[in-house]
Motif scaffolding. Sequence first.
Motif, PDB file in Angstrom:
ATOM      1  N   VAL B  40      26.279  34.352  47.699  1.00 54.28           N
ATOM      2  CA  VAL B  40      25.940  35.519  46.886  1.00 54.28           C
ATOM      3  C   VAL B  40      25.546  35.007  45.506  1.00 54.28           C
ATOM      4  CG1 VAL B  40      26.849  37.618  45.798  1.00 54.28           C
ATOM      5  CG2 VAL B  40      27.570  37.002  48.129  1.00 54.28           C
ATOM      6  N   GLN B  42      24.251  36.012  41.334  1.00 54.52           N
ATOM      7  CA  GLN B  42      24.304  37.036  40.304  1.00 54.52           C
ATOM      8  C   GLN B  42      23.531  36.541  39.079  1.00 54.52           C
ATOM      9  OE1 GLN B  42      28.301  38.069  38.858  1.00 54.52           O
ATOM     10  NE2 GLN B  42      27.639  40.199  38.744  1.00 54.52           N
ATOM     11  N   GLY B  47      23.649  42.625  38.982  1.00 50.78           N
ATOM     12  CA  GLY B  47      24.586  42.836  40.066  1.00 50.78           C
ATOM     13  C   GLY B  47      24.593  41.681  41.058  1.00 50.78           C
ATOM     14  N   LEU B  48      25.282  41.915  42.170  1.00 47.51           N
ATOM     15  CA  LEU B  48      25.453  40.905  43.206  1.00 47.51           C
ATOM     16  C   LEU B  48      24.319  40.988  44.216  1.00 47.51           C
ATOM     17  CD1 LEU B  48      29.269  41.467  43.796  1.00 47.51           C
ATOM     18  CD2 LEU B  48      28.190  39.710  42.362  1.00 47.51           C
ATOM     19  N   TRP B  50      23.216  39.449  47.975  1.00 49.61           N
ATOM     20  CA  TRP B  50      23.559  38.694  49.182  1.00 49.61           C
ATOM     21  C   TRP B  50      22.399  37.795  49.550  1.00 49.61           C
ATOM     22  CZ3 TRP B  50      21.743  38.342  54.269  1.00 49.61           C
ATOM     23  CH2 TRP B  50      22.641  37.847  55.215  1.00 49.61           C
ATOM     24  N   GLU B  53      24.280  33.763  55.195  1.00 49.15           N
ATOM     25  CA  GLU B  53      25.563  33.286  55.678  1.00 49.15           C
ATOM     26  C   GLU B  53      25.397  32.334  56.848  1.00 49.15           C
ATOM     27  OE1 GLU B  53      27.480  36.977  56.997  1.00 49.15           O
ATOM     28  OE2 GLU B  53      27.130  36.329  59.059  1.00 49.15           O
ATOM     29  N   LYS B  62      22.036  33.653  58.921  1.00 50.74           N
ATOM     30  CA  LYS B  62      21.299  34.859  58.592  1.00 50.74           C
ATOM     31  C   LYS B  62      20.887  34.736  57.132  1.00 50.74           C
ATOM     32  CE  LYS B  62      22.061  37.380  62.398  1.00 50.74           C
ATOM     33  NZ  LYS B  62      20.960  37.908  63.252  1.00 50.74           N
ATOM     34  N   PRO B  65      15.832  38.662  53.612  1.00 52.96           N
ATOM     35  CA  PRO B  65      14.388  38.563  53.850  1.00 52.96           C
ATOM     36  C   PRO B  65      13.609  38.048  52.645  1.00 52.96           C
ATOM     37  CG  PRO B  65      15.231  40.635  54.698  1.00 52.96           C
ATOM     38  CD  PRO B  65      16.359  39.998  53.948  1.00 52.96           C
TER      39      PRO B  65
END
Lengths: 105, 118
Positions: B40, B42, B47-48, B50, B53, B62, B65
């Motif tokens: 993740v 920032q 904000g965060l 993703w 993983e 994964k 995109p």
Amino acid sequence: IQLTQSPSSLSASVGDRVTITCRASEGINSFLAWFQQHPGKPPKLLIYAASILHTGVPARFSGSGSGTDFTLTIRSLEPEDFATYYCQQFNDYPRTFGGGTKVEI
Amino acid sequence: QVQLLQSGADVKKPGSSVKVSCKASGGTFDTFSNYAFTWVRQAPGQGLEWMGEIVPVFGTTKYAPELQGRVTITADESTSTAYMELSSLRSDDTAVYYCARGGDLSYWGQGTLLTVTA
């Protein structure tokens, strides 16, 4: 899946009850988590599966909801609760976070 | 107590690549292979986001995109270390990068500041 948090910020006092909402653009069952982040620190998991309190998290925090609408409630704000809160969905890839809600004094 | 220790801050030039590590330790029994490790990021004041993983025991990955093609997440089970490599760096890749363990992101690394500047 887009997650919309509201409000984006709020002002509150110690002892107040605070509610933050997170709305998903499509149904995500109960695959939602809430995180708390203080400045300069990594996020901390508060709640997963929409309503399950993570180990060690004070009982003044609670979560509810399913489908598209979720809430995080802090029953009585403590000084250490002033932080930014994020929701995240785990229903589908890519995982996504809400934009955050800053809780200020 | 599970700990995730990330590599230190880094400064890179636009167009280059960076590889950030995340070493898992502590806890009981298997601290690494059977858990998803997520990255993740920032950006300053933001904000965060993703990024992606990996599940080390399966080697499955994964990716977000918007980062597909630039990000590669790998894992070394022998050292309980996950890695995130980001290529073709741009100034807007300047951010703190976090690793986190588990599908519920219950444990987080301390963060790695990456600055991309000419």
